[in-house]
Design a protein around this motif. Structure first.
Motif, PDB file in Angstrom:
ATOM      1  N   UNK A 153       0.830  -1.200   0.000  1.00  0.00           N
ATOM      2  CA  UNK A 153       0.000   0.000   0.000  1.00  0.00           C
ATOM      3  C   UNK A 153       0.866   1.253   0.000  1.00  0.00           C
ATOM      4  N   UNK A 154       1.889   1.264   0.818  1.00  0.00           N
ATOM      5  CA  UNK A 154       2.759   2.435   0.900  1.00  0.00           C
ATOM      6  C   UNK A 154       3.478   2.676  -0.423  1.00  0.00           C
ATOM      7  N   UNK A 155       3.867   1.615  -1.090  1.00  0.00           N
ATOM      8  CA  UNK A 155       4.491   1.747  -2.406  1.00  0.00           C
ATOM      9  C   UNK A 155       3.510   2.369  -3.400  1.00  0.00           C
ATOM     10  N   UNK A 156       2.276   1.892  -3.392  1.00  0.00           N
ATOM     11  CA  UNK A 156       1.266   2.405  -4.317  1.00  0.00           C
ATOM     12  C   UNK A 156       0.944   3.873  -4.030  1.00  0.00           C
ATOM     13  N   UNK A 157       0.780   4.221  -2.771  1.00  0.00           N
ATOM     14  CA  UNK A 157       0.437   5.603  -2.424  1.00  0.00           C
ATOM     15  C   UNK A 157       1.580   6.551  -2.775  1.00  0.00           C
ATOM     16  N   UNK A 158       2.820   6.071  -2.677  1.00  0.00           N
ATOM     17  CA  UNK A 158       3.961   6.897  -3.066  1.00  0.00           C
ATOM     18  C   UNK A 158       4.057   7.052  -4.578  1.00  0.00           C
ATOM     19  N   UNK A 159       3.605   6.067  -5.333  1.00  0.00           N
ATOM     20  CA  UNK A 159       3.605   6.153  -6.795  1.00  0.00           C
ATOM     21  C   UNK A 159       2.564   7.134  -7.312  1.00  0.00           C
ATOM     22  N   UNK A 160       1.493   7.327  -6.566  1.00  0.00           N
ATOM     23  CA  UNK A 160       0.382   8.165  -7.030  1.00  0.00           C
ATOM     24  C   UNK A 160       0.856   9.559  -7.418  1.00  0.00           C
ATOM     25  N   UNK A 161       1.721  10.152  -6.612  1.00  0.00           N
ATOM     26  CA  UNK A 161       2.173  11.524  -6.882  1.00  0.00           C
ATOM     27  C   UNK A 161       2.897  11.649  -8.222  1.00  0.00           C
ATOM     28  N   UNK A 162       3.619  10.621  -8.616  1.00  0.00           N
ATOM     29  CA  UNK A 162       4.360  10.669  -9.870  1.00  0.00           C
ATOM     30  C   UNK A 162       3.492  10.234 -11.041  1.00  0.00           C
ATOM     31  N   UNK A 163       2.844   9.110 -10.883  1.00  0.00           N
ATOM     32  CA  UNK A 163       2.082   8.528 -11.985  1.00  0.00           C
ATOM     33  C   UNK A 163       0.890   9.403 -12.365  1.00  0.00           C
ATOM     34  N   UNK A 164       0.241  10.023 -11.375  1.00  0.00           N
ATOM     35  CA  UNK A 164      -0.927  10.857 -11.641  1.00  0.00           C
ATOM     36  C   UNK A 164      -0.593  12.351 -11.574  1.00  0.00           C
ATOM     37  N   UNK A 165       0.663  12.704 -11.785  1.00  0.00           N
ATOM     38  CA  UNK A 165       1.066  14.110 -11.675  1.00  0.00           C
ATOM     39  C   UNK A 165       0.410  15.018 -12.710  1.00  0.00           C
ATOM     40  N   UNK A 166      -0.170  14.441 -13.746  1.00  0.00           N
ATOM     41  CA  UNK A 166      -0.847  15.250 -14.759  1.00  0.00           C
ATOM     42  C   UNK A 166      -2.327  15.475 -14.432  1.00  0.00           C
ATOM     43  N   UNK A 167      -2.788  14.984 -13.289  1.00  0.00           N
ATOM     44  CA  UNK A 167      -4.187  15.143 -12.887  1.00  0.00           C
ATOM     45  C   UNK A 167      -4.269  16.009 -11.636  1.00  0.00           C
ATOM     46  N   UNK A 168      -4.724  17.230 -11.791  1.00  0.00           N
ATOM     47  CA  UNK A 168      -4.816  18.141 -10.654  1.00  0.00           C
ATOM     48  C   UNK A 168      -5.803  17.630  -9.609  1.00  0.00           C
ATOM     49  N   UNK A 169      -6.866  16.960 -10.053  1.00  0.00           N
ATOM     50  CA  UNK A 169      -7.856  16.410  -9.130  1.00  0.00           C
ATOM     51  C   UNK A 169      -7.211  15.373  -8.198  1.00  0.00           C
ATOM     52  N   UNK A 170      -6.386  14.515  -8.747  1.00  0.00           N
ATOM     53  CA  UNK A 170      -5.707  13.491  -7.942  1.00  0.00           C
ATOM     54  C   UNK A 170      -4.672  14.141  -7.023  1.00  0.00           C
TER      55      UNK A 170
END
Length: 131
Positions: free
Chosen positions: A56-73
């Motif tokens: 879970x911690x790995x996934x939550x840390x990936x969110x900032x990079x992978x979804x960096x093009x989505x302001x909503x995320x």
């Protein structure tokens, strides 16, 4: 055949090849970004019941990079970060759950996954079979 006709055929062949490469590269890049987003979302959703574990911690840390093009995320992630930083005694009982739900909804919206008829409580439900 005239020199002009040969030149036109040559230029058209080159342009069509270049256009094909550019379109293929663009589509492949889009497809790869989408695959990364879906993979991260699957890890996040699949491990949401184990927030203190590595997956879970790995996934939550990936969110900032992978979804960096989505302001909503990014906004939902910032909100979750603020809630988690607040001591439990100073925040509402379900504040962290609500912030996580909003993050998951933002990810679904970015990926165009419809969850219209899914209640918020379902975002935190999981199946566990005792051994």
């Amino acid at each position: 055949m005239t020199t002009l006709a040969v030149l036109v055929a040559l230029v058209a062949s080159l342009l069509s090849g270049i256009a094909g490469v550019v379109l293929s590269f663009g589509f492949y890049s889009w497809l790869e970004r989408r695959r990364l987003k879906v993979e991260t979302a699957r890890k996040l959703f699949g491990n949401r019941h184990r927030v203190h574990e590595h997956q879970f911690q790995e996934a939550i840390n990936e969110v900032m990079i992978v979804f960096s093009d989505s302001q909503l995320v990014i906004d939902a992630m910032e909100n979750l970060w603020k809630v988690v930083e607040t001591p439990q005694s100073s925040r509402a009982a379900n504040a962290a759950d609500d912030a996580l739900i909003q993050l998951m909804k933002a990810i679904c919206a970015d990926l165009k996954i419809k969850y219209k008829h899914l209640p918020d409580t379902y975002f935190l439900r999981f199946f566990s079979i005792p051994r």
